[in-house]
Enzyme design. Structure first.
Site, short mmCIF file in Angstrom:
data_model
loop_
_atom_site.label_atom_id
_atom_site.label_comp_id
_atom_site.label_asym_id
_atom_site.label_seq_id
_atom_site.Cartn_x
_atom_site.Cartn_y
_atom_site.Cartn_z
N CYS A 10 0.83 -1.31 0.10
CA CYS A 10 -0.09 0.09 -0.03
C CYS A 10 0.68 1.28 0.16
CB CYS A 10 -0.91 -0.08 1.26
SG CYS A 10 -1.86 1.62 1.32
N SER A 11 0.76 2.21 -0.94
CA SER A 11 1.44 3.33 -1.10
C SER A 11 1.32 4.01 0.10
CB SER A 11 1.01 4.09 -2.40
OG SER A 11 -0.14 4.58 -2.34
#
Length: 113
Positions: A10-11
């Site tokens: 997840c960024s």
């Protein structure tokens, strides 16, 4: 100690991790997809966040849409869904002593450091 409940894919979670690294404070990384939370751990996090279990759900995930979206669930059922499908947990979550935030936006993490 500061803890980040982290999903490396997840960024936003990676941004939260970077913020903690840059803070030069000791912290622990918990990869909750690899080591799923217990019901007690999740309840403790929800208590620190001071939110209802449904507010921690990623409602855009296919798992949610396919299995839970149109159902009326009580808190215990939502918690069970999150425990059984940790991908549904909003991320990153950062805890520090008796405080916690969901790091969206990332800057929210600074409020508990």
């Amino acid at each position: 100690m500061i803890k980040i409940y982290h999903n490396p894919r997840c960024s936003k979670s990676r941004q939260g991790l970077k913020l903690l690294e840059d803070s030069n404070q000791p912290f622990e990384v918990i990869k909750y997809l690899d080591n799923p939370l217990t019901t007690k751990e999740l309840k403790d996090i929800l208590s620190l966040l001071d939110i209802k279990p449904i507010d921690l759900v990623r409602k855009t995930e296919a798992i949610w849409k396919e299995n839970y979206k149109d159902k009326t669930l009580i808190d215990a059922q939502v918690i069970e869904a999150l425990i059984n499908n940790p991908k549904l947990i909003e991320r990153p979550i950062v805890t520090n002593k008796n405080k916690a935030v969901v790091g969206r936006p990332t800057e929210k993490i600074t409020t508990i450091l």
